[in-house]
Design a protein around this motif. Structure first.
Motif, PDB file in Angstrom:
ATOM      1  N   LEU A  52       0.758  -1.400   0.067  1.00 38.74           N
ATOM      2  CA  LEU A  52       0.446  -0.241  -0.294  1.00 38.74           C
ATOM      3  C   LEU A  52       0.617   1.371   0.132  1.00 38.74           C
ATOM      4  CD1 LEU A  52      -2.446  -0.982   2.777  1.00 38.74           C
ATOM      5  CD2 LEU A  52      -3.222  -0.863   0.329  1.00 38.74           C
ATOM      6  N   ALA A  53       2.022   1.300  -0.371  1.00 39.01           N
ATOM      7  CA  ALA A  53       2.907   2.069   0.139  1.00 39.01           C
ATOM      8  C   ALA A  53       2.443   3.056  -0.986  1.00 39.01           C
ATOM      9  CB  ALA A  53       4.284   1.473   0.329  1.00 39.01           C
ATOM     10  N   ASP A  54       2.865   2.822  -2.059  1.00 40.12           N
ATOM     11  CA  ASP A  54       2.408   3.892  -3.278  1.00 40.12           C
ATOM     12  C   ASP A  54       1.318   5.205  -3.339  1.00 40.12           C
ATOM     13  OD1 ASP A  54       5.264   3.448  -3.939  1.00 40.12           O
ATOM     14  OD2 ASP A  54       4.455   2.825  -6.011  1.00 40.12           O
ATOM     15  N   PRO A  55       0.592   4.223  -2.874  1.00 45.68           N
ATOM     16  CA  PRO A  55      -1.333   5.309  -2.860  1.00 45.68           C
ATOM     17  C   PRO A  55      -0.989   5.664  -1.234  1.00 45.68           C
ATOM     18  CG  PRO A  55      -1.272   3.321  -2.349  1.00 45.68           C
ATOM     19  CD  PRO A  55      -0.016   3.078  -3.538  1.00 45.68           C
ATOM     20  N   PHE A  56      -0.555   5.077  -0.242  1.00 50.42           N
ATOM     21  CA  PHE A  56      -0.458   5.658   0.891  1.00 50.42           C
ATOM     22  C   PHE A  56       0.428   7.144   0.832  1.00 50.42           C
ATOM     23  CE2 PHE A  56       1.424   5.804   5.212  1.00 50.42           C
ATOM     24  CZ  PHE A  56       0.144   6.105   6.022  1.00 50.42           C
ATOM     25  N   VAL A  57       1.686   7.331   0.277  1.00 53.35           N
ATOM     26  CA  VAL A  57       2.449   8.117   0.043  1.00 53.35           C
ATOM     27  C   VAL A  57       1.536   9.110  -0.043  1.00 53.35           C
ATOM     28  CG1 VAL A  57       4.785   9.344  -0.305  1.00 53.35           C
ATOM     29  CG2 VAL A  57       4.705   7.227   1.164  1.00 53.35           C
ATOM     30  N   THR A  58       1.386   8.838  -1.535  1.00 54.75           N
ATOM     31  CA  THR A  58       1.243  10.256  -2.556  1.00 54.75           C
ATOM     32  C   THR A  58      -0.197  10.922  -1.742  1.00 54.75           C
ATOM     33  OG1 THR A  58       1.356   8.673  -4.121  1.00 54.75           O
ATOM     34  CG2 THR A  58      -0.646  10.464  -4.949  1.00 54.75           C
ATOM     35  N   SER A  59      -1.570   9.645  -1.117  1.00 53.16           N
ATOM     36  CA  SER A  59      -2.954  10.890  -0.387  1.00 53.16           C
ATOM     37  C   SER A  59      -1.633  11.520   1.016  1.00 53.16           C
ATOM     38  CB  SER A  59      -3.889   9.467  -0.403  1.00 53.16           C
ATOM     39  OG  SER A  59      -4.058  10.236   0.673  1.00 53.16           O
ATOM     40  N   VAL A  60      -0.798  10.941   1.410  1.00 50.41           N
ATOM     41  CA  VAL A  60      -0.351  11.588   2.320  1.00 50.41           C
ATOM     42  C   VAL A  60       0.206  13.388   2.069  1.00 50.41           C
ATOM     43  CG1 VAL A  60       1.639  11.971   4.371  1.00 50.41           C
ATOM     44  CG2 VAL A  60      -0.025  10.007   3.714  1.00 50.41           C
ATOM     45  N   ALA A  61       1.239  13.027   0.604  1.00 49.05           N
ATOM     46  CA  ALA A  61       1.749  14.057   0.283  1.00 49.05           C
ATOM     47  C   ALA A  61       1.029  14.768  -0.599  1.00 49.05           C
ATOM     48  CB  ALA A  61       3.067  13.447  -0.867  1.00 49.05           C
ATOM     49  N   GLY A  62      -0.660  14.844  -0.425  1.00 50.49           N
ATOM     50  CA  GLY A  62      -1.327  15.171  -1.530  1.00 50.49           C
ATOM     51  C   GLY A  62      -0.644  15.036  -2.849  1.00 50.49           C
ATOM     52  N   LEU A  63      -0.312  14.832  -2.942  1.00 45.85           N
ATOM     53  CA  LEU A  63      -0.382  14.849  -4.745  1.00 45.85           C
ATOM     54  C   LEU A  63      -1.432  13.568  -5.832  1.00 45.85           C
ATOM     55  CD1 LEU A  63       3.291  13.941  -4.522  1.00 45.85           C
ATOM     56  CD2 LEU A  63       2.007  15.785  -4.854  1.00 45.85           C
ATOM     57  N   GLY A  64      -2.426  12.469  -4.657  1.00 45.71           N
ATOM     58  CA  GLY A  64      -3.749  12.357  -4.692  1.00 45.71           C
ATOM     59  C   GLY A  64      -4.695  12.988  -5.418  1.00 45.71           C
ATOM     60  N   ARG A  65      -5.864  12.133  -5.441  1.00 51.68           N
ATOM     61  CA  ARG A  65      -7.070  13.030  -5.107  1.00 51.68           C
ATOM     62  C   ARG A  65      -7.961  12.651  -4.131  1.00 51.68           C
ATOM     63  NH1 ARG A  65     -11.196   9.975  -8.195  1.00 51.68           N
ATOM     64  NH2 ARG A  65      -9.376   8.119  -8.312  1.00 51.68           N
ATOM     65  N   GLY A  66      -7.470  11.338  -3.223  1.00 48.10           N
ATOM     66  CA  GLY A  66      -7.608  11.445  -1.632  1.00 48.10           C
ATOM     67  C   GLY A  66      -7.888  12.220  -0.714  1.00 48.10           C
ATOM     68  N   THR A  67      -8.316  11.449   0.170  1.00 45.90           N
ATOM     69  CA  THR A  67      -9.008  12.826   1.358  1.00 45.90           C
ATOM     70  C   THR A  67      -8.201  12.682   2.481  1.00 45.90           C
ATOM     71  OG1 THR A  67     -10.966  11.757   1.882  1.00 45.90           O
ATOM     72  CG2 THR A  67     -10.781  12.647  -0.007  1.00 45.90           C
ATOM     73  N   LEU A  68      -7.242  11.730   2.493  1.00 46.93           N
ATOM     74  CA  LEU A  68      -6.247  11.316   4.015  1.00 46.93           C
ATOM     75  C   LEU A  68      -5.454  12.828   4.285  1.00 46.93           C
ATOM     76  CD1 LEU A  68      -5.136   9.287   5.465  1.00 46.93           C
ATOM     77  CD2 LEU A  68      -3.270   8.993   4.397  1.00 46.93           C
ATOM     78  N   GLN A  69      -5.261  13.967   3.759  1.00 48.39           N
ATOM     79  CA  GLN A  69      -4.709  14.858   4.106  1.00 48.39           C
ATOM     80  C   GLN A  69      -5.447  15.613   4.856  1.00 48.39           C
ATOM     81  OE1 GLN A  69      -2.716  17.977   1.361  1.00 48.39           O
ATOM     82  NE2 GLN A  69      -1.391  17.012   1.668  1.00 48.39           N
ATOM     83  N   LYS A  70      -6.836  15.924   4.339  1.00 47.21           N
ATOM     84  CA  LYS A  70      -7.609  16.975   4.533  1.00 47.21           C
ATOM     85  C   LYS A  70      -8.100  15.770   5.932  1.00 47.21           C
ATOM     86  CE  LYS A  70     -12.120  18.403   3.862  1.00 47.21           C
ATOM     87  NZ  LYS A  70     -13.304  18.539   2.897  1.00 47.21           N
ATOM     88  N   LYS A  71      -7.546  14.634   6.495  1.00 49.33           N
ATOM     89  CA  LYS A  71      -8.621  14.295   7.229  1.00 49.33           C
ATOM     90  C   LYS A  71      -7.640  14.385   8.519  1.00 49.33           C
ATOM     91  CE  LYS A  71     -11.210   9.948   5.232  1.00 49.33           C
ATOM     92  NZ  LYS A  71     -12.270  10.544   6.293  1.00 49.33           N
ATOM     93  N   MET A  72      -5.923  13.615   7.971  1.00 50.74           N
ATOM     94  CA  MET A  72      -4.908  14.825   8.866  1.00 50.74           C
ATOM     95  C   MET A  72      -5.522  16.195   9.059  1.00 50.74           C
ATOM     96  SD  MET A  72      -1.873  12.333   7.135  1.00 50.74           S
ATOM     97  CE  MET A  72      -0.577  13.120   7.990  1.00 50.74           C
ATOM     98  N   GLY A  73      -5.324  16.923   8.718  1.00 54.97           N
ATOM     99  CA  GLY A  73      -5.515  18.149   9.169  1.00 54.97           C
ATOM    100  C   GLY A  73      -6.587  18.295  10.174  1.00 54.97           C
TER     101      GLY A  73
END
Length: 276
Positions: A117-138
């Motif tokens: 899961l490393a690639d999509p996970f890191v991409t989402s944290v870095a804010g480069l993808g379409r995911g909402t993970l970075q927003k959840k962290m914020g």
């Protein structure tokens, strides 16, 4: 009649090409990193990893709570119409996620222990993808820092580790805890005012002094001048130190309150005592 077999062969070749393309496309598609939100919905491991990251985000925010709170007071601005603009603070939160959480060894351990899961996970944290993970962290960080004043009410502050601007922010925080609307001035050209507070029709200006020795007349003069300049009802000097005898005498003459930092939660009572 001879064209029949030739046409059939062409059709077979076309179907074969289509089939090979379909196989190739499925292989390529399976190799592409999936969207993180999709993984969270479809895979238990992704949901567990996301929960672990949000727990870690709260922990790291707690470790840097004082600095994040100071930033929240410095970077959330207000326009002439009273509208709050948190955009600069949100930029700081993104910086914190990428440059503090994202390089923390505990975060890197999460990445290393979940290689699939490393690639999509890191991409989402870095804010480069379409995911909402970075927003959840914020959101986790902002909600935790919003609670910081309540968490620190009973903590004795380390004055040696505090700078003057932080002291002004902490004074404003204490006034807000006591129900006041507290606004920091811009610093330059503030005419001796550090924090302006209002509550139930009462107004007071604070001159905040973080010193290593007793406070003298100058601070009292500045607070008195700021009260007149801003046309406020009351003025006070707030410090972590005691006051000199001459400062007390001048404060009595000018009606300026002399407060210790820990007196701020009782300003209402002190003002009422002045009036009686």
């Amino acid at each position: 009649m001879e064209q029949g077999p030739s046409a059939s062969a062409v059709i077979i070749v076309i179907l074969l090409v289509i089939g090979l393309f379909a196989i190739w496309w499925n292989v390529v598609r399976d190799d592409r990193p999936q969207d993180w939100d999709t993984l969270v919905v479809t895979e238990l491991t992704a949901r567990e990893l996301q929960a672990a990251l949000l727990d870690l985000t709260r922990l790291i925010a707690a470790e840097h709570a004082r600095a994040l709170y100071i930033k929240s007071r410095q970077l959330v601005s207000e326009d002439a119409y009273g509208n709050r603009d948190p955009s600069r603070y949100y930029e700081e939160i993104l910086y914190f996620i990428r440059n503090v959480v994202g390089v923390d060894e505990r975060f890197l351990d999460l990445v290393r222990t979940n290689p699939a899961l490393a690639d999509p996970f890191v991409t989402s944290v870095a804010g480069l993808g379409r995911g909402t993970l970075q927003k959840k962290m914020g959101n986790e960080i902002v909600e935790f820092i919003d609670c910081y004043p309540q968490l620190t009410k009973m903590i004795e502050l380390d004055w040696e580790a505090t700078n003057p601007l932080e002291f002004e922010i902490l004074c404003a925080q204490n006034m807000e805890n006591a129900g006041w609307d507290a606004q920091l001035t811009k610093g330059s050209g503030d005419q001796g005012a550090d924090v302006i507070c209002r509550k139930d029709g009462i107004s007071i200006v604070l001159q905040c002094k973080l010193y290593s020795s007793p406070i003298g007349n100058k601070a009292v003069q500045e607070a008195f001048a700021a009260r007149s300049y801003y046309d406020l009802g009351h003025a006070a000097v707030v410090s972590n130190q005691p006051y000199t005898k001459s400062a007390k005498e001048l404060a009595t003459m000018t009606g300026v309150l002399l407060l210790h930092f820990h007196d701020l939660d009782g300003v209402d009572t002190l003002i009422a005592g002045e009036a009686s």
